[in-house]
Structures are given as structure tokens and as C-alpha cells.
Design a protein around this motif. Sequence first.
Motif, PDB file in Angstrom:
ATOM      1  N   VAL A 156       8.888  -1.288   3.342  1.00  0.00           N
ATOM      2  CA  VAL A 156      10.070  -1.275   4.206  1.00  0.00           C
ATOM      3  C   VAL A 156       9.791  -2.031   5.502  1.00  0.00           C
ATOM      4  O   VAL A 156      10.618  -2.830   5.957  1.00  0.00           O
ATOM      5  CB  VAL A 156      10.527   0.172   4.488  1.00  0.00           C
ATOM      6  N   ASN A 157       8.624  -1.800   6.091  1.00  0.00           N
ATOM      7  CA  ASN A 157       8.279  -2.478   7.345  1.00  0.00           C
ATOM      8  C   ASN A 157       8.166  -3.990   7.162  1.00  0.00           C
ATOM      9  O   ASN A 157       8.555  -4.760   8.043  1.00  0.00           O
ATOM     10  CB  ASN A 157       6.976  -1.937   7.920  1.00  0.00           C
ATOM     11  N   ASP A 158       7.633  -4.415   6.036  1.00  0.00           N
ATOM     12  CA  ASP A 158       7.437  -5.844   5.788  1.00  0.00           C
ATOM     13  C   ASP A 158       8.736  -6.544   5.388  1.00  0.00           C
ATOM     14  O   ASP A 158       9.084  -7.580   5.933  1.00  0.00           O
ATOM     15  CB  ASP A 158       6.387  -6.048   4.690  1.00  0.00           C
ATOM     16  N   ARG A 159       9.445  -5.980   4.430  1.00  0.00           N
ATOM     17  CA  ARG A 159      10.641  -6.632   3.876  1.00  0.00           C
ATOM     18  C   ARG A 159      11.915  -6.340   4.663  1.00  0.00           C
ATOM     19  O   ARG A 159      12.856  -7.117   4.608  1.00  0.00           O
ATOM     20  CB  ARG A 159      10.846  -6.215   2.420  1.00  0.00           C
ATOM     21  N   LYS A 160      11.965  -5.178   5.317  1.00  0.00           N
ATOM     22  CA  LYS A 160      13.164  -4.776   6.049  1.00  0.00           C
ATOM     23  C   LYS A 160      14.423  -4.954   5.196  1.00  0.00           C
ATOM     24  O   LYS A 160      15.385  -5.627   5.601  1.00  0.00           O
ATOM     25  CB  LYS A 160      13.283  -5.545   7.360  1.00  0.00           C
ATOM     26  N   PRO A 161      14.434  -4.334   4.012  1.00  0.00           N
ATOM     27  CA  PRO A 161      15.592  -4.531   3.137  1.00  0.00           C
ATOM     28  C   PRO A 161      16.837  -3.854   3.695  1.00  0.00           C
ATOM     29  O   PRO A 161      16.787  -2.701   4.124  1.00  0.00           O
ATOM     30  CB  PRO A 161      15.149  -3.853   1.834  1.00  0.00           C
ATOM     31  N   ASP A 215       0.802  -1.220   0.000  1.00  0.00           N
ATOM     32  CA  ASP A 215       0.000   0.000   0.000  1.00  0.00           C
ATOM     33  C   ASP A 215       0.836   1.273   0.000  1.00  0.00           C
ATOM     34  O   ASP A 215       0.351   2.327  -0.382  1.00  0.00           O
ATOM     35  CB  ASP A 215      -0.958   0.020   1.198  1.00  0.00           C
ATOM     36  N   SER A 216       2.102   1.173   0.443  1.00  0.00           N
ATOM     37  CA  SER A 216       2.980   2.348   0.475  1.00  0.00           C
ATOM     38  C   SER A 216       4.428   1.886   0.583  1.00  0.00           C
ATOM     39  O   SER A 216       4.701   0.718   0.897  1.00  0.00           O
ATOM     40  CB  SER A 216       2.647   3.232   1.681  1.00  0.00           C
ATOM     41  N   TRP A 217       5.347   2.822   0.375  1.00  0.00           N
ATOM     42  CA  TRP A 217       6.763   2.526   0.545  1.00  0.00           C
ATOM     43  C   TRP A 217       7.040   2.094   1.979  1.00  0.00           C
ATOM     44  O   TRP A 217       7.792   1.159   2.224  1.00  0.00           O
ATOM     45  CB  TRP A 217       7.600   3.751   0.164  1.00  0.00           C
ATOM     46  N   GLN A 218       6.416   2.773   2.937  1.00  0.00           N
ATOM     47  CA  GLN A 218       6.643   2.431   4.339  1.00  0.00           C
ATOM     48  C   GLN A 218       6.168   1.018   4.656  1.00  0.00           C
ATOM     49  O   GLN A 218       6.837   0.294   5.401  1.00  0.00           O
ATOM     50  CB  GLN A 218       5.968   3.455   5.265  1.00  0.00           C
ATOM     51  N   HIS A 219       5.047   0.606   4.090  1.00  0.00           N
ATOM     52  CA  HIS A 219       4.582  -0.775   4.288  1.00  0.00           C
ATOM     53  C   HIS A 219       5.595  -1.770   3.723  1.00  0.00           C
ATOM     54  O   HIS A 219       5.880  -2.811   4.328  1.00  0.00           O
ATOM     55  CB  HIS A 219       3.211  -0.992   3.642  1.00  0.00           C
TER      56      HIS A 219
END
Length: 157
Positions: free
Chosen positions: A71-76, A65-69
Motif C-alpha cells: 500500500v505504501n509503495d503503490r498507493k492504490p 514484505d507485507s500488505w502495508q509495504h
Amino acid sequence: MSEPCLKMVLVTPEIPYNTGAIGRTCVALNLELILIKPYGFSLDEKAVRRAGTDYWKHVHLTEFDSWQHFVNDRKPPRDSLYFFEEHGAQSVYEPEYQENAYLVFGCESAGLPAAILDGMDDRVFHLPMRNPLVRSLNLANVATAVVYQAMRNQLGA
């Protein structure tokens, strides 16, 4: 079929044909396509399916849904992120692409948001163009050139 390693990330794509064409490239190379909302179209549009031809159903697609989602999910890890912008300080030929790299592209009209690029100057790359008459290249073409360069780099070719 093996698990994809390189990942193509499109942040707020606007043109369905580009997304479809990039999706087809992802199928050809067994890569994951990650799409960050909002889109400028519906994934159900004929243009997406037409560009992806009958391969679209085989796209390893993940949506956020967003860039933040994302980043939070994948934690690249920071060094696995490669951002591509017209005015990136480094050429796509310079980095050593990590095995699990995220190749990140922005929308066609505006590129990547400044908030995403903030503090990432060393992670922003450009595809060289020799003629200054050309302002930019088609997103699908750039994404394809970049992914093949990343794969070439990984294979040590």
C-alpha cells in the motif's frame, strides 16, 4: 510488449502449484503478478516452476514484505482494489473493473486477513457457486475466472 494494466495480487499464498499456475496465466495475459509475503513455500520450489512450466521466468513479478509495504509503495486508489472472498457480498459480475485494477486474493486456507478487508465491504466480491456442497474453489481457478471476467468487462464484451 505493452505494460500490464490489470494486476493479480496474492496475499500470503500457501500452495506453490496455485502460485505457479496463476503466474502462467499472468504471462499469457501480460499481467503483473504481485506477491505479498510471507509465503508458505519458496519461489525456488520445483512445484512453482512445474505449474508455471517454462513460463515462470517470464512472469512480471513484484514482491512485497507485507500488505502495508504494498500500500505504501503503490498507493492504490480505493476504487482500483477488488478483493475476492468466498463470502463477498457482491458477485464478480457486478463491478465495472478499472483499467488499472488490483485483483486481490488471500491465502488458500484462510482467505484475506480481516485487517485488510476492514472498511472495504463494498469492494469484496465472490465467484458464484450453484451447489452448496462445494465449500470453496481452487485459488488458481478462481483467479483465472476473475481476471477473464475483468478483461471481458473492460472490453465491453
